[in-house]
Design a protein around this motif. Structure first.
Motif, PDB file in Angstrom:
ATOM      1  N   ARG A 294       2.386 -10.164   2.652  1.00  0.00           N
ATOM      2  CA  ARG A 294       2.879  -8.928   3.201  1.00  0.00           C
ATOM      3  C   ARG A 294       4.092  -8.242   2.323  1.00  0.00           C
ATOM      4  O   ARG A 294       5.299  -9.099   2.610  1.00  0.00           O
ATOM      5  CB  ARG A 294       3.156  -9.232   4.789  1.00  0.00           C
ATOM      6  CG  ARG A 294       1.723  -8.755   5.512  1.00  0.00           C
ATOM      7  CD  ARG A 294       2.351  -9.005   6.977  1.00  0.00           C
ATOM      8  NE  ARG A 294       1.770 -10.297   7.504  1.00  0.00           N
ATOM      9  CZ  ARG A 294       0.222 -10.540   8.035  1.00  0.00           C
ATOM     10  NH1 ARG A 294      -0.001  -8.982   8.390  1.00  0.00           N
ATOM     11  NH2 ARG A 294      -0.523 -11.297   8.925  1.00  0.00           N
ATOM     12  N   HIS A 295       4.263  -7.126   2.328  1.00  0.00           N
ATOM     13  CA  HIS A 295       5.390  -6.271   1.415  1.00  0.00           C
ATOM     14  C   HIS A 295       6.308  -5.437   2.054  1.00  0.00           C
ATOM     15  O   HIS A 295       5.779  -4.447   2.651  1.00  0.00           O
ATOM     16  CB  HIS A 295       4.815  -5.712   0.010  1.00  0.00           C
ATOM     17  CG  HIS A 295       4.486  -7.454  -0.493  1.00  0.00           C
ATOM     18  ND1 HIS A 295       5.255  -8.079  -1.782  1.00  0.00           N
ATOM     19  CD2 HIS A 295       3.119  -7.423  -0.536  1.00  0.00           C
ATOM     20  CE1 HIS A 295       4.239  -8.890  -2.804  1.00  0.00           C
ATOM     21  NE2 HIS A 295       2.779  -8.379  -1.390  1.00  0.00           N
ATOM     22  N   ARG A 296       7.579  -5.642   1.936  1.00  0.00           N
ATOM     23  CA  ARG A 296       7.888  -4.395   2.749  1.00  0.00           C
ATOM     24  C   ARG A 296       9.155  -4.160   1.571  1.00  0.00           C
ATOM     25  O   ARG A 296      10.156  -4.723   0.986  1.00  0.00           O
ATOM     26  CB  ARG A 296       8.893  -4.666   3.517  1.00  0.00           C
ATOM     27  CG  ARG A 296       8.773  -3.549   4.879  1.00  0.00           C
ATOM     28  CD  ARG A 296       9.779  -4.015   6.289  1.00  0.00           C
ATOM     29  NE  ARG A 296       8.830  -4.149   7.294  1.00  0.00           N
ATOM     30  CZ  ARG A 296       9.493  -4.689   8.340  1.00  0.00           C
ATOM     31  NH1 ARG A 296      10.368  -4.997   8.533  1.00  0.00           N
ATOM     32  NH2 ARG A 296       8.037  -4.972   9.016  1.00  0.00           N
TER      33      ARG A 296
ATOM     34  N   THR B  80      -4.868  -4.266   0.784  1.00  0.00           N
ATOM     35  CA  THR B  80      -5.996  -3.938   2.229  1.00  0.00           C
ATOM     36  C   THR B  80      -5.347  -3.066   2.739  1.00  0.00           C
ATOM     37  O   THR B  80      -6.000  -2.582   4.238  1.00  0.00           O
ATOM     38  CB  THR B  80      -6.141  -5.202   2.756  1.00  0.00           C
ATOM     39  OG1 THR B  80      -5.014  -6.470   2.891  1.00  0.00           O
ATOM     40  CG2 THR B  80      -6.727  -7.057   1.941  1.00  0.00           C
ATOM     41  N   ASP B  81      -4.207  -3.288   2.832  1.00  0.00           N
ATOM     42  CA  ASP B  81      -3.343  -2.260   3.991  1.00  0.00           C
ATOM     43  C   ASP B  81      -2.385  -1.345   3.502  1.00  0.00           C
ATOM     44  O   ASP B  81      -1.371  -2.044   2.350  1.00  0.00           O
ATOM     45  CB  ASP B  81      -2.867  -2.745   5.451  1.00  0.00           C
ATOM     46  CG  ASP B  81      -2.387  -2.061   6.560  1.00  0.00           C
ATOM     47  OD1 ASP B  81      -3.761  -0.892   6.625  1.00  0.00           O
ATOM     48  OD2 ASP B  81      -1.838  -1.873   6.698  1.00  0.00           O
ATOM     49  N   LEU B  82      -2.182  -0.158   4.132  1.00  0.00           N
ATOM     50  CA  LEU B  82      -0.681   0.703   3.185  1.00  0.00           C
ATOM     51  C   LEU B  82      -0.451   1.670   4.135  1.00  0.00           C
ATOM     52  O   LEU B  82      -1.166   2.842   4.498  1.00  0.00           O
ATOM     53  CB  LEU B  82      -1.322   1.112   1.512  1.00  0.00           C
ATOM     54  CG  LEU B  82       0.424   2.128   1.242  1.00  0.00           C
ATOM     55  CD1 LEU B  82       1.211   1.389   0.683  1.00  0.00           C
ATOM     56  CD2 LEU B  82      -0.785   3.083  -0.380  1.00  0.00           C
TER      57      LEU B  82
ATOM     58  N   GLU C  54       5.173  -0.196   4.020  1.00  0.00           N
ATOM     59  CA  GLU C  54       4.327  -1.758   4.245  1.00  0.00           C
ATOM     60  C   GLU C  54       3.170  -1.757   3.330  1.00  0.00           C
ATOM     61  O   GLU C  54       2.110  -0.523   4.040  1.00  0.00           O
ATOM     62  CB  GLU C  54       4.284  -1.830   5.559  1.00  0.00           C
ATOM     63  CG  GLU C  54       5.816  -2.313   6.050  1.00  0.00           C
ATOM     64  CD  GLU C  54       5.089  -2.232   7.917  1.00  0.00           C
ATOM     65  OE1 GLU C  54       6.809  -1.692   8.008  1.00  0.00           O
ATOM     66  OE2 GLU C  54       5.021  -2.463   8.388  1.00  0.00           O
ATOM     67  N   PHE C  55       2.604  -2.727   2.914  1.00  0.00           N
ATOM     68  CA  PHE C  55       1.649  -3.293   2.064  1.00  0.00           C
ATOM     69  C   PHE C  55       0.948  -4.318   2.406  1.00  0.00           C
ATOM     70  O   PHE C  55       2.492  -5.326   2.393  1.00  0.00           O
ATOM     71  CB  PHE C  55       1.356  -2.272   0.887  1.00  0.00           C
ATOM     72  CG  PHE C  55       2.320  -2.801   0.013  1.00  0.00           C
ATOM     73  CD1 PHE C  55       3.681  -1.792  -0.393  1.00  0.00           C
ATOM     74  CD2 PHE C  55       1.827  -3.773  -0.999  1.00  0.00           C
ATOM     75  CE1 PHE C  55       4.265  -2.544  -0.861  1.00  0.00           C
ATOM     76  CE2 PHE C  55       2.598  -3.779  -1.917  1.00  0.00           C
ATOM     77  CZ  PHE C  55       3.572  -3.506  -2.277  1.00  0.00           C
TER      78      PHE C  55
ATOM     79  N   GLU D 193      -2.714   6.855   2.326  1.00  0.00           N
ATOM     80  CA  GLU D 193      -3.152   5.638   2.654  1.00  0.00           C
ATOM     81  C   GLU D 193      -4.174   4.982   3.031  1.00  0.00           C
ATOM     82  O   GLU D 193      -4.478   4.108   2.958  1.00  0.00           O
ATOM     83  CB  GLU D 193      -2.259   6.103   4.000  1.00  0.00           C
ATOM     84  CG  GLU D 193      -1.006   5.696   4.351  1.00  0.00           C
ATOM     85  CD  GLU D 193       0.574   6.265   5.310  1.00  0.00           C
ATOM     86  OE1 GLU D 193       0.805   5.784   5.877  1.00  0.00           O
ATOM     87  OE2 GLU D 193      -0.915   6.599   6.300  1.00  0.00           O
ATOM     88  N   GLU D 194      -5.091   6.233   3.321  1.00  0.00           N
ATOM     89  CA  GLU D 194      -6.587   5.768   2.892  1.00  0.00           C
ATOM     90  C   GLU D 194      -7.320   5.207   2.056  1.00  0.00           C
ATOM     91  O   GLU D 194      -7.661   3.963   2.313  1.00  0.00           O
ATOM     92  CB  GLU D 194      -7.106   7.276   3.464  1.00  0.00           C
ATOM     93  CG  GLU D 194      -7.877   7.567   5.229  1.00  0.00           C
ATOM     94  CD  GLU D 194      -8.644   9.236   4.511  1.00  0.00           C
ATOM     95  OE1 GLU D 194      -7.988   9.763   5.875  1.00  0.00           O
ATOM     96  OE2 GLU D 194      -9.416   9.285   4.004  1.00  0.00           O
ATOM     97  N   ARG D 195      -6.939   5.749   1.455  1.00  0.00           N
ATOM     98  CA  ARG D 195      -7.107   4.922  -0.560  1.00  0.00           C
ATOM     99  C   ARG D 195      -6.193   3.811  -0.792  1.00  0.00           C
ATOM    100  O   ARG D 195      -7.193   3.201  -1.550  1.00  0.00           O
ATOM    101  CB  ARG D 195      -7.363   6.762  -1.694  1.00  0.00           C
ATOM    102  CG  ARG D 195      -8.378   7.086  -1.209  1.00  0.00           C
ATOM    103  CD  ARG D 195      -8.224   8.535  -2.929  1.00  0.00           C
ATOM    104  NE  ARG D 195      -8.588   9.485  -2.211  1.00  0.00           N
ATOM    105  CZ  ARG D 195      -8.248  10.640  -3.133  1.00  0.00           C
ATOM    106  NH1 ARG D 195      -7.827  10.339  -4.189  1.00  0.00           N
ATOM    107  NH2 ARG D 195      -9.053  11.627  -2.222  1.00  0.00           N
ATOM    108  N   ARG D 196      -5.622   3.619   0.043  1.00  0.00           N
ATOM    109  CA  ARG D 196      -4.610   2.307  -0.514  1.00  0.00           C
ATOM    110  C   ARG D 196      -4.212   2.701  -2.129  1.00  0.00           C
ATOM    111  O   ARG D 196      -4.353   1.355  -2.786  1.00  0.00           O
ATOM    112  CB  ARG D 196      -5.001   1.126  -0.142  1.00  0.00           C
ATOM    113  CG  ARG D 196      -5.323   0.612   1.375  1.00  0.00           C
ATOM    114  CD  ARG D 196      -7.046   0.110   1.605  1.00  0.00           C
ATOM    115  NE  ARG D 196      -7.642   0.462   1.016  1.00  0.00           N
ATOM    116  CZ  ARG D 196      -8.856   0.114   0.555  1.00  0.00           C
ATOM    117  NH1 ARG D 196      -8.464  -0.781   0.215  1.00  0.00           N
ATOM    118  NH2 ARG D 196      -9.689   0.572   0.208  1.00  0.00           N
ATOM    119  N   ASP D 197      -3.674   3.611  -2.206  1.00  0.00           N
ATOM    120  CA  ASP D 197      -3.641   3.808  -3.486  1.00  0.00           C
ATOM    121  C   ASP D 197      -1.800   3.654  -4.307  1.00  0.00           C
ATOM    122  O   ASP D 197      -1.467   4.596  -4.142  1.00  0.00           O
ATOM    123  CB  ASP D 197      -4.102   5.367  -4.335  1.00  0.00           C
ATOM    124  CG  ASP D 197      -4.488   4.924  -5.522  1.00  0.00           C
ATOM    125  OD1 ASP D 197      -5.286   5.930  -6.276  1.00  0.00           O
ATOM    126  OD2 ASP D 197      -3.867   4.347  -6.339  1.00  0.00           O
TER     127      ASP D 197
END
Lengths: 286, 300
Positions: A104-106, A136-138, A119-120, A158-162
């Motif tokens: 988990r990164h911030r 897996t999350d952005l 946060e991803f 955010e949707e594409r986690r790009d």
């Protein structure tokens, strides 16, 4: 007579010195020389650190210079970062030599006038053959929110986690904003009586109005759009304002077709030359 | 393309300010020469006064320009935020700050562009990803001299590195890096899609997947099942935009011997549309999942 002579000479000397200074400092848009200077600055400050006896301070200074250099190189300043790791390897997985870790990164920082907080989560799966890492999350928070053009871009990203596309498009968006601001300022400086920036140089509108005919106005609306694929493109439109009487006299429909002609002109001359020719044509008498 | 034009225009605009100032100066010099030819001392005197005024104006403009440029340089070298800590020994504070800075340096890789200092410059690492999957990284080792040059790199030969560096490396290094990143990420994405198609959906392919190293031209044949019958389709995908991971040209053709039933013409057109809009392996995912006639309405 002599004092005037002396003043003229002094002014000329100062102008020469200022021109030299101008040449040494990077012009707007010339980022490479700024980056080069920043790199040279690292080794200069490093030699100062040698004088200090504290080893750690020297090391710290070096790290700070390296960070400053990276932020000049990329245009992105990271202010804070933290990470938490969670081991998700079950006993079954461990037996098959599969390792599963969730990070988990911030991260928070800024790019010119825009600040962001990210946060991803990254899921890392290591098996015998390979290591796979997947975002897996952005989640992205951006300020200032006045850039409405960006809110749609943020939710798509955010949707594409790009994650990388976020920073890339941010860079190009900011570059375009800076270029737009410089262009507006340039024209305001060159034609101060005719060009009007009612909302300032950082806004998306530039008005053109001849002081001899204040009822006629051309407004250039310059928006910066981020498309589906994350590509950043300028979108310019022309709005016209004319008194009713003028519209009645306009048999050829010049005013009505102006926005379309503007688009055509943009395609042929490019942005700066189009704006210049518009200003000149409206104020041919000035 | 538009961006490239405007960038060179931008250079002119910056030069435009200096050129404008230079024009003022030549104007001044011209009027100075004219004045020297005048006979009366009074004419010379008043002309000198005018000249001084013009010089003052030019000097003020140059002062403003230098101030603005200095401000830009200063803004880009502002310090990193200091860490907030409690009242502990100085040693611990320094250590904590050191850890903090090291972590931030590491975190740069999440921007897609990170770098490690070298004795001659910086070794930049460009990371790529597609749909959240972290893929290959590439490096470019730069020498920070005048002019900046590439010492060595791991960029594949079919990426137009020469072209991109000729345009941007010397004037706008950030642009150079982000445009290179655009190309590399798009290539990585196309390659990922082609690899996934070959590995996950080999059963649906009638023959081998034909591709070039840039993964900008793909050609393959696949079978679509309908009520026990199998229809072969051939697809050719062209990716003319090297900064995109979706094709610009798609053509799907019926490869069978007999005539294509009319309902299948709709399918063929629908497939073409799918290939335009979705990544390759996702399109095949939907083929595999359905296994029956695709509901055309769902596709649009």
């Amino acid at each position: 007579m002599d004092s005037h002579r002396a003043e003229a000479d002094a002014l000329e000397a100062e102008i020469r010195a200022l021109k030299r200074a101008c040449l040494e400092l990077p012009a707007p848009g010339e980022d490479t020389s700024r980056v080069r200077q920043s790199f040279q600055g690292i080794y200069q400050s490093d030699s100062e650190e040698w004088k200090s006896s504290k080893n750690q301070r020297r090391h710290l200074g070096r790290l700070e210079s390296e960070l400053r250099f990276l932020s000049t190189l990329t245009g992105i300043r990271i202010r804070s970062y933290s990470k938490k790791t969670e081991d998700l390897t079950g006993t079954e997985m461990a037996e098959k030599s599969i390792k599963k870790v969730l990070q988990r990164h911030r991260l928070s920082g800024s790019c010119h006038m825009i600040t962001f907080q990210l946060e991803f989560q990254i899921l890392e799966i290591q098996n015998k053959e390979s290591l796979s890492s997947v975002i897996t999350d952005l989640s992205i928070i951006m300020e200032p929110t006045k850039y409405s053009e960006l809110s749609e871009f943020v939710s798509r990203t955010e949707e594409r986690r790009d994650l990388f596309m976020f920073f890339r498009s941010l860079h190009f968006f900011v570059e375009w904003c800076e270029y737009r601001k410089r262009t507006f300022k340039h024209f305001k400086g060159k034609y101060p009586e005719i060009v009007h920036l009612s909302k300032g140089a950082s806004s998306s509108c530039m008005g053109i109005r001849s002081p001899s005919q204040p009822d006629f106005e051309l407004v250039i609306v310059w928006r910066i759009h981020v498309d589906e694929a994350g590509k950043v493109l300028p979108r310019l439109d022309l709005l016209t304002k004319a008194p009713l009487r003028a519209l009645e006299l306009d048999k050829k429909g010049v005013i009505e077709s102006a926005p379309l002609s503007f688009r055509t002109l943009l395609g042929v001359l490019g942005i700066e030359a189009t704006l210049e020719s518009l200003i000149k044509s409206l104020c041919a008498q000035s | 393309m538009e961006l490239a034009n405007t960038l060179s225009q931008d250079g002119k605009s910056g030069g435009g300010v200096l050129a404008h100032l230079e024009r003022l100066e030549t104007q001044m010099n011209r009027s100075h020469k004219k004045l020297e030819e005048a006979q009366s001392a009074q004419a010379v005197e008043s002309a000198l006064g005018t000249k001084i005024q013009k010089l003052r104006c030019l000097r003020d403009k140059l002062r403003a320009e230098v101030r603005e440029r200095q401000a830009r340089v200063k803004a880009s070298t502002a310090d990193v935020e200091p860490d907030q800590t409690l009242d502990i020994s100085e040693q611990e504070i320094l250590e904590r700050r050191q850890e903090n800075l090291k972590a931030i340096l590491q975190a740069y890789r999440f921007t897609g562009i990170s770098g490690k200092l070298t004795s001659r410059g910086v070794c930049v690492c460009i990371s790529t990803a597609f749909e959240g999957n972290l893929l290959d990284s590439y490096f470019v080792d730069l020498v920070m001299q005048k002019p900046v040059r590439i010492h060595h790199h791991s960029i594949p030969v079919f990426i137009p590195l020469e072209e991109i560096s000729a345009k941007y490396l010397e004037t706008n290094i950030q642009h150079f890096l982000f445009i290179l990143s655009e190309h590399l990420n798009a290539y990585s994405g196309r390659k990922y899609q082609a690899d996934r198609l070959q590995s996950d959906f080999a059963a649906l392919l009638a023959g081998p997947l034909q591709r070039n190293s840039l993964c900008s031209v793909l050609s393959f044949t696949y079978n679509v099942e309908l009520k026990g019958r199998s229809f072969p389709f051939g697809a050719r995908l062209l990716y003319k935009d090297l900064t995109a991971a979706l094709p610009t040209d798609v053509s799907v053709t019926y490869q069978g011997m007999d005539a294509l039933p009319s309902t299948w013409e709709e399918q063929r057109a629908a497939h073409e549309n799918l290939f335009f809009k979705k990544p390759l392996h996702r399109v095949f995912n939907s083929f595999a999942r359905k296994g029956e006639e695709l509901d055309v309405n769902l596709l649009f």
